[in-house]
Design an enzyme around this catalytic site. Structure first.
Site, mmCIF file in Angstrom:
data_model
loop_
_atom_site.group_PDB
_atom_site.id
_atom_site.type_symbol
_atom_site.label_atom_id
_atom_site.label_comp_id
_atom_site.label_asym_id
_atom_site.label_seq_id
_atom_site.Cartn_x
_atom_site.Cartn_y
_atom_site.Cartn_z
ATOM 1 N N ARG A 181 -4.053 10.073 3.922
ATOM 2 C CA ARG A 181 -2.842 10.823 4.209
ATOM 3 C C ARG A 181 -2.023 11.076 2.938
ATOM 4 N NH1 ARG A 181 -0.071 14.061 7.809
ATOM 5 N NH2 ARG A 181 2.145 13.697 7.596
ATOM 6 N N ASP B 89 3.827 0.306 11.982
ATOM 7 C CA ASP B 89 2.614 -0.263 11.390
ATOM 8 C C ASP B 89 2.365 -1.709 11.838
ATOM 9 O OD1 ASP B 89 2.362 2.144 10.140
ATOM 10 O OD2 ASP B 89 3.115 1.458 8.199
ATOM 11 N N ARG C 169 0.423 14.191 13.192
ATOM 12 C CA ARG C 169 0.705 14.073 11.761
ATOM 13 C C ARG C 169 0.769 15.423 11.029
ATOM 14 N NH1 ARG C 169 -2.000 8.781 9.183
ATOM 15 N NH2 ARG C 169 0.081 8.515 8.371
ATOM 16 N N PRO C 170 1.646 16.331 11.485
ATOM 17 C CA PRO C 170 1.776 17.603 10.767
ATOM 18 C C PRO C 170 2.487 17.403 9.421
ATOM 19 C CG PRO C 170 3.392 17.478 12.531
ATOM 20 C CD PRO C 170 2.581 16.214 12.595
ATOM 21 N N ILE C 171 2.527 18.468 8.594
ATOM 22 C CA ILE C 171 3.211 18.350 7.303
ATOM 23 C C ILE C 171 4.299 19.420 7.174
ATOM 24 C CG2 ILE C 171 1.376 17.180 6.021
ATOM 25 C CD1 ILE C 171 0.558 19.964 4.984
ATOM 26 N N ASP C 172 4.739 19.937 8.331
ATOM 27 C CA ASP C 172 5.736 21.019 8.310
ATOM 28 C C ASP C 172 7.029 20.605 7.599
ATOM 29 O OD1 ASP C 172 5.837 19.244 10.579
ATOM 30 O OD2 ASP C 172 7.403 20.495 11.440
ATOM 31 N N ARG D 279 -8.847 -0.135 4.154
ATOM 32 C CA ARG D 279 -7.867 0.827 3.627
ATOM 33 C C ARG D 279 -6.567 0.161 3.208
ATOM 34 N NH1 ARG D 279 -7.785 6.139 7.587
ATOM 35 N NH2 ARG D 279 -9.733 6.981 6.823
ATOM 36 N N LYS E 207 0.831 -1.213 0.000
ATOM 37 C CA LYS E 207 0.000 0.000 0.000
ATOM 38 C C LYS E 207 0.863 1.259 0.000
ATOM 39 C CE LYS E 207 -1.792 1.618 4.047
ATOM 40 N NZ LYS E 207 -1.463 3.023 4.320
ATOM 41 N N ASN E 208 1.829 1.302 0.924
ATOM 42 C CA ASN E 208 2.571 2.558 1.089
ATOM 43 C C ASN E 208 3.573 2.804 -0.032
ATOM 44 O OD1 ASN E 208 1.045 3.137 3.285
ATOM 45 N ND2 ASN E 208 2.578 2.485 4.801
ATOM 46 N N CYS F 28 -5.608 7.919 8.902
ATOM 47 C CA CYS F 28 -5.915 7.375 10.223
ATOM 48 C C CYS F 28 -5.494 8.360 11.315
ATOM 49 C CB CYS F 28 -5.179 6.047 10.434
ATOM 50 S SG CYS F 28 -5.935 4.676 9.570
HETATM 51 N N1 EPU Z 1 6.041 14.271 11.060
HETATM 52 C C1 EPU Z 1 6.155 15.599 11.412
HETATM 53 N N2 EPU Z 1 6.121 16.526 10.403
HETATM 54 C C2 EPU Z 1 5.995 16.173 9.091
HETATM 55 C C3 EPU Z 1 5.915 14.807 8.751
HETATM 56 C C4 EPU Z 1 5.938 13.875 9.764
HETATM 57 O O1 EPU Z 1 6.270 15.934 12.582
HETATM 58 O O2 EPU Z 1 5.977 17.063 8.238
HETATM 59 C C5 EPU Z 1 6.079 13.231 12.128
HETATM 60 C C6 EPU Z 1 4.767 12.456 12.161
HETATM 61 O O3 EPU Z 1 3.775 13.131 12.910
HETATM 62 C C7 EPU Z 1 5.207 11.146 12.776
HETATM 63 C C8 EPU Z 1 6.628 10.969 12.240
HETATM 64 O O4 EPU Z 1 7.043 12.257 11.808
HETATM 65 O O5 EPU Z 1 5.238 11.270 14.153
HETATM 66 C C9 EPU Z 1 6.768 9.984 11.087
HETATM 67 O O6 EPU Z 1 5.884 10.358 10.039
HETATM 68 P P1 EPU Z 1 6.180 10.087 8.511
HETATM 69 O O7 EPU Z 1 6.062 11.378 7.771
HETATM 70 O O8 EPU Z 1 7.432 9.301 8.359
HETATM 71 O O9 EPU Z 1 4.947 9.178 8.125
HETATM 72 P P2 EPU Z 1 3.962 9.312 6.904
HETATM 73 O O10 EPU Z 1 4.703 9.586 5.656
HETATM 74 O O11 EPU Z 1 2.817 10.182 7.266
HETATM 75 C C10 EPU Z 1 4.117 6.763 6.298
HETATM 76 C C11 EPU Z 1 3.130 5.643 6.146
HETATM 77 C C12 EPU Z 1 2.585 5.256 7.507
HETATM 78 C C13 EPU Z 1 3.749 4.816 8.392
HETATM 79 C C14 EPU Z 1 4.793 5.940 8.482
HETATM 80 C C15 EPU Z 1 6.024 5.566 9.259
HETATM 81 C C16 EPU Z 1 2.188 6.118 3.972
HETATM 82 C C17 EPU Z 1 0.997 6.479 3.176
HETATM 83 N N3 EPU Z 1 2.027 6.093 5.293
HETATM 84 O O12 EPU Z 1 3.382 7.837 6.860
HETATM 85 O O13 EPU Z 1 1.725 4.145 7.295
HETATM 86 O O14 EPU Z 1 3.278 4.519 9.670
HETATM 87 O O15 EPU Z 1 5.195 6.338 7.141
HETATM 88 O O16 EPU Z 1 6.632 4.451 8.716
HETATM 89 O O17 EPU Z 1 3.236 5.840 3.432
HETATM 90 C C18 EPU Z 1 -0.102 2.722 7.754
HETATM 91 O O18 EPU Z 1 0.169 2.137 6.687
HETATM 92 O O19 EPU Z 1 -0.913 2.268 8.589
HETATM 93 C C19 EPU Z 1 0.570 3.994 8.041
HETATM 94 C C20 EPU Z 1 0.141 4.840 8.969
#
Ligand code: EPU
Length: 417
Positions: free
Chosen positions: A92, A305, A121-124, A397, A22-23, A116
């Site tokens: 996401r 995960d 989960r910020p995007i900063d 999902r 998926k990811n 989820c």
């Molecule tokens: N974070 C920030 N700022 C940002 C981005 C992330 O503070 O701008 C924090 C997040 O809040 C979190 C940490 O950094 O605490 C890690 O987040 P990351 O950005 O690495 O995760 P993601 O890209 O949102 C992907 C997977 C997730 C998986 C994580 C970690 C996808 C679509 N999602 O999320 O998968 O848990 O990487 O490996 O690729 C799932 O499949 O159930 C799932 C949640």
């Protein structure tokens, strides 16, 4: 809301064929926007996150076709640069499209992503990364408005190795003027797969899988025919199911090297696991032994995960496990439900202390996120009596036909919609 009705206690025997991750697929679907010709993705799972991502691609102007597990995308007709909130909030990974849209159209208006609820989960980090490439960003009314007319390659240092931010910056950089170096990149296999996919379309990306990624800009993209990596989390979930329920499972189309952290942990739990080329074979006859500590960290550490399914396993193992969730702030929502089934678990901040019980008992429980839903399903399969898992739409999902797959292995599980 759909539910699973599970009569626990059956051992699981047989074979599971794992589809593409998926990811990986959702990131590749975002990257497909960059293509200069038709893109074919193989072995794609039929799950809600992929369906929603395809809806967004259509909305951007791509031609999209799905035949069985093959998805074809023609991105040459991409003409819109906006992702409205009703589409963005479904998942996401809608935010992963920001980089590709900017690369292709130099302008983007994207609503904040959903997904989820497992933490803030910020995007900063995504936005700072794009700003380092010269993108002008302004946020208003729940939308991120970006202007990439002055985008150029550069040095990007990510504050944390975010998976999504690494992917976004990597994709934007492929079409920026000049070269980009991304420091503190995420190293997850899905990042390496995205890089390979981009390379298969003509990009020059090196170093993926390490903490420094190099991207040469001004790519002239063509199309590709590509099979993304197998889903390590789906494979891991069935490995854990086998360890909990007993029996013998052969999990096919896997890359055991992506699951080293789980396999070594389960071997400490006294599970018998054999790896044969692309297969993982799990054979379990006795109650597993708990082994002290399971701590989630970025790859190659134990994946967040798989934390929820692992909590289900710990709850029926002999002894005590401390589970530390380092990645997301509120990813223990399955615990209160496991407790309804007789699990002995205390949560303190990011730690869950799990004292294994001999058996769980069936109960009515509710999934509150994707992996939590998988955890409760495994708990139901191992429990005495009947468990009803509500909120199965979360499971949809990320797991294709979970009830059907488990029934094929001898589990007594029925879905009712
Ligand atoms: N974070 C920030 N700022 C940002 C981005 C992330 O503070 O701008 C924090 C997040 O809040 C979190 C940490 O950094 O605490 C890690 O987040 P990351 O950005 O690495 O995760 P993601 O890209 O949102 C992907 C997977 C997730 C998986 C994580 C970690 C996808 C679509 N999602 O999320 O998968 O848990 O990487 O490996 O690729 C799932 O499949 O159930 C799932 C949640």
């Amino acid at each position: 809301m759909s539910r699973f009705v599970i009569r626990g206690g059956n051992k699981l025997y047989g074979r599971v064929n794992v589809k593409s991750a998926k990811n990986a697929v959702v990131a590749l679907l975002a990257g497909a926007v960059l293509g200069g010709d038709e893109i074919i993705l193989r072995n794609c799972p039929n799950i809600t996150d992929c369906k929603n991502m395809l809806k967004i691609l259509k909305n951007l102007g791509c031609a999209v076709k799905r035949e069985g597990d093959v998805v074809c995308i023609d991105p040459r007709t991409v003409c819109r640069h906006e992702i409205p909130s009703d589409l963005a909030r479904e998942l996401r990974s809608s935010i992963f499209l920001l980089g590709p849209i900017l690369a292709k159209l130099k302008v983007a208006r994207v609503a904040y992503p959903g997904g989820c609820e497992i933490g803030l989960r910020p995007i900063d980090v995504h936005l700072k990364g794009l700003e380092a490439l010269g993108v002008k960003i302004e946020e208003s009314n729940g939308y991120i408005n970006c202007d990439a007319s002055a985008m150029r390659g550069g040095h990007v240092h990510l504050d944390i190795p975010s998976v999504g931010a690494t992917e976004n910056v990597m994709m934007a950089a492929t079409m920026a003027d000049g070269d980009t170096v991304i420091y503190n990149s995420a190293k997850e296999p899905e990042i390496t797969d995205l890089a390979s996919f981009l390379v298969s379309m003509g990009a020059d990306v090196r170093g993926a899988g390490t903490s420094t990624i190099y991207v040469r800009g001004n790519t002239r993209f063509h199309g590709t025919d590509y099979e993304p990596i197998p889903d390590r989390i789906v494979a891991g979930t069935y490995v854990i199911a086998s360890a909990m329920c007993g029996g013998e499972l052969e999990i096919c189309n896997t890359r055991a090297e992506h699951l080293e952290s789980l396999i070594s942990k389960l071997r400490q739990y006294a599970c018998k696991i054999t790896v044969e080329s692309d297969k993982i074979i799990v054979c379990s006859s006795a109650r597993p032994y708990a082994r002290e500590l399971v701590e989630t960290t970025p790859y190659p550490g134990f994946p967040t995960d798989l934390q929820a399914p692992m909590t289900a396993l710990a709850s029926v193992s002999k002894g005590t496990t401390v589970i530390v969730e380092n990645m997301f702030e509120t990813r223990f929502k399955h615990v209160s439900e496991l407790v309804k089934m007789g699990a002995r678990i205390i949560v303190r901040g990011r730690n869950a202390i799990v004292v294994g019980v001999k058996s769980l008992s069936g109960a009515e429980v509710c999934a509150k996120d994707l992996r939590g839903g998988a955890c409760l399903t495994l708990a139901g399969l191992a429990a005495n009596g009947v468990t009803v898992v509500h909120g199965v739409n979360y499971i949809d999902r990320g797991y294709e036909d979970m009830a059907e797959v488990i029934r094929g292995l001898g589990g007594d599980i029925v879905r009712s919609d």
